[in-house]
Scaffold this active site. Sequence first.
Site, PDB file in Angstrom:
ATOM      1  CG  HIS A   1      -0.197   0.029   2.532  1.00 50.73           C
ATOM      2  ND1 HIS A   1       0.641  -0.968   2.932  1.00 50.73           N
ATOM      3  CD2 HIS A   1      -0.176   0.956   3.511  1.00 50.73           C
ATOM      4  CE1 HIS A   1       1.149  -0.673   4.119  1.00 50.73           C
ATOM      5  NE2 HIS A   1       0.673   0.491   4.494  1.00 50.73           N
ATOM      6  CB  CYS A   2       3.693   2.383   1.519  1.00 46.08           C
ATOM      7  SG  CYS A   2       2.611   2.781   2.909  1.00 46.08           S
ATOM      8  CB  ILE A   3       7.164   0.655  -1.628  1.00 46.23           C
ATOM      9  CG1 ILE A   3       7.523   0.535  -0.148  1.00 46.23           C
ATOM     10  CG2 ILE A   3       8.430   0.895  -2.432  1.00 46.23           C
ATOM     11  CD1 ILE A   3       8.426  -0.631   0.169  1.00 46.23           C
TER      12      ILE A   3
END
Length: 438
Positions: free
Chosen positions: A274-276
Amino acid sequence: MVSGKTLLAKIQDKTAVIGVVGLGYVGLPLAVEKAKAGYKVIGFDILPNRVEQVNQGINYIGDVVDEELKEIVKNGQLRATTDYSLISEVDAVAICVPTPLDKYQQPNVSYVESSAKSIAKYLHPDMLVVLESTTYPGTTEEVVQPILEETGLKVGKDFYLAYSPERVDPGNKVFNTKNTPKVVGGVTPECTKVAAALYRSVLDGEVHVVSSPKVAEMEKILENTFRNINIGLANEMAILCNKMGIDIWEVIDAAKTKPYGFMAFYPGPGLGGHCIPIDPFYLTWKAREYNYHTRLIEVAGEINNEMPDFVVDRIMKILNRYGKALNGAKVAVLGVAYKKDIDDYRESPVMEIVKLLEKYNADFVTVDPHVKNFRVDGKEYETVELTDELLETADIVLITTDHSAFDYEKIGSKAKAIFDTRNAMKGVQKIEADYEKL
């Protein structure tokens, strides 16, 4: 000026009612920790089935302990609702909603805007609002603050507003919501003071105060951009090492013996989570406002986004040795989740690999003990069990996630050919299959 004593007093004696908007991978663990700390917590979500699960004490997030959720729900410390009018009952609320990218790789802050508007309807004096969703620098003050101040209440005078980025690493056995250090930046010093006090009363990790929401927002982007770029470097090195006949995994193992100046990052089939894969593009988008192009970030993104194509190309070359085309070949894809031993497949590179296997008409199946089914471009896929028959009949086994549940000894002895994108077979003593790794 509101002194903050009333809310600070409620924080100190744990009588404050806390709200959490968004009960996903970030919101539910945060709600649970606040309830465990002694606060009454109300969770808000637009999904009725998610609300129902929480109210029944049914856990759906890996980082939450089943028994703890059941206990705090049973004791009345945590309840969930779709009724946002209950925000009027809370003293502090955290926004933990998704901030995806649109098809043009631009930030979609519609969930943040919608949450802010829902809160604004019931905003009251001496209330704290904290944005936790990862986003571009300026969101708290440029998007959330104007919506809340349309009520006539003023930040720092009537209510408190801060940004504190989530730090969630699904499947991490050491660090979790409770013990991970927290960064907090308020719009005013008083906002920072109140928000920091709340987090200090809940978490064991250090609460690090910064001068503004923008600093906290940029800090979060830096964390994930650092990883994105370094993984991009590892992936580019893997491509080059393959051409040169060098084992990239052995190279990294050797490099990490240096006790300073090097941090090991590993190649793989692409970025996931969900981030990188997403967060750095918030910054590239925002940078254009200042007539600046974040070249390094964009190049790393290109390299990482091309890894699924590289993986499928390698599969084609392996099959070609046996006079076999990918069209019609039986491919067993081991792993759907984006990382080891979790059920989270958001932004998993396997989604792109599945698209490519469909494009080339491969006869493929997916195996993942943590993921029963998943959806790619509207099409539903179900995972299957890893059996001896599957291993023996597959033309090639593609390891995309190094789950502990996979029997790598068996895979090494039963499969005809293996392409390992995670170096998952490293500990296997004898591999009888035709084996290649990234």
